[in-house]
Design a protein around this motif. Sequence first.
Motif, PDB file in Angstrom:
ATOM      1  N   MET A   1      13.508 -33.174 -21.387  1.00 35.90           N
ATOM      2  CA  MET A   1      14.591 -32.414 -21.108  1.00 35.90           C
ATOM      3  C   MET A   1      16.037 -33.078 -21.070  1.00 35.90           C
ATOM      4  N   LYS A 114      17.758 -24.105 -18.759  1.00 36.39           N
ATOM      5  CA  LYS A 114      16.656 -24.936 -18.946  1.00 36.39           C
ATOM      6  C   LYS A 114      15.875 -25.050 -17.359  1.00 36.39           C
ATOM      7  N   GLU A 117      17.813 -26.705 -14.401  1.00 29.17           N
ATOM      8  CA  GLU A 117      19.166 -27.204 -14.634  1.00 29.17           C
ATOM      9  C   GLU A 117      20.069 -26.920 -13.698  1.00 29.17           C
ATOM     10  N   SER A 454      12.174 -31.305 -15.674  1.00 26.44           N
ATOM     11  CA  SER A 454      11.396 -30.200 -16.458  1.00 26.44           C
ATOM     12  C   SER A 454      10.346 -29.626 -15.618  1.00 26.44           C
ATOM     13  N   ILE A 458      12.609 -22.361 -13.743  1.00 25.83           N
ATOM     14  CA  ILE A 458      13.962 -21.808 -14.332  1.00 25.83           C
ATOM     15  C   ILE A 458      14.747 -21.134 -13.241  1.00 25.83           C
TER      16      ILE A 458
END
Length: 460
Positions: A1, A114, A117, A454, A458
């Motif tokens: 990612m 993501k 993030e 990753s 989320i």
Amino acid sequence: MSFSLQEKEDTIVALATPQGVGAIAVIRLSGKDAVRITKKVFKGKDLEEQPSHTIHFGTIRDGDRIIDEVLVSLFIAPRSFTKENVVEISTHGSSYIVSQVIKLLIRQGARPAKPGEFTQRAFLNGQFDLAQAEAVADLIHSDSEASHQAALSQMRGGFSDEIKSLREQLIHFASMIELELDFTEEDVEFASRNDLKVLVEKLLRVVEQLIGSFDLGNVIKNGVPTVIAGKPNAGKSTLLNALLNEEKAIVSDIAGTTRDFIEDEINIGGVIFRFIDTAGLRETTDTIEAIGVSRTQEKMKTASLILYLFDLSDTDMVEINRDVNKLENLGVPFVKVANKTDKSNKLFISELNNKHPDTIFISAGLKENLDALRNKILELVNLDKFRTGNTIVTNIRHYDSLVKTRESLLDVLQGLDDQVTNDFLAMDIRRSLHYLGEITGEITTDDLLANIFSKFCIGK
């Protein structure tokens, strides 16, 4: 990612609370347009006119349709988790409401975040270093006092400060040696080789301590794999049920009831123990039971702790001595647990206590003396270092970088002993600095960041 430059400029949105129905749900936005986008759908005060760290009541609307009454919290850059504009919308905890609000915000210009993030933006914007960012995920997943304290200490910078201190001390000598390379013809020495040796030896001692703490750190983070082993019908399943306070394992007077292993977690003194109730250890002609016995022996080899459980009413001293000898040869810490004190001969208990004074006597069926067993188990997990506030390494990535740092520092020492030229010495020092920098994120690659973030949920 990995993220493109454009993606880093986007305003992102995600549910920050767990999926499912609850009293409330929190939807988080981050990015330069977070306040502007929220303002488009919020009926209440003008959000762009409000100061940071304020909360405002109003409604979220899709045109004239009211979706929900909400509280909107504002965190204006750089005074936020990501150091960007952050808005948190507290709605009622309906999955329908959450879905409608997020879809509405996306239509107004946000994009779905993501995994990890938000935390990655916090790292990239200098809110904290990489080790602290990883501690955020550890803190979220902490399920015991010990794992919580380890993650909190790392998130607050305890581990990072120690690594940065090591790196800064080494950088000084590295710069001096690099300077010498520019004056090779003048034969000038800016960095004392003796002082460098003293420093590297000091750094090695610290690195060795950090590496050595990983066994404890791994236990704190992932739990202590603890095998309950013994003959069939010794009371292993009864003990597991007693420790769990529930009927997890089948209990029967028929020997060999447990054919495979049963595993569950128990919190003892703030530490998670992963207890494994195994098939009884005995010779058997039953094919299925034999497989269970074989698996038990494999589990014992990989355990961090073994509870050797035996039935006082059905075990003699010869058998106990034989089993204890086997366990000592196995090299795994173990506790001798004498079960069914309510059914045993007091004379035998006295004899056993004299020959094996570290034995814990219990009655799993009556739940007697289980606190003594818990204390003994906890005693074998050395938490003294942790409780005195020493830095504990809990992350396998950090451990790997520290091992590579140690190898590089040993190469520096070897180079000093062999009186190698400055360019080779500088190369080994730079390698040490590189691996230390990997831990805190001063040295990173897109692939490394992608792999780390990753694994986050989320919304975090």
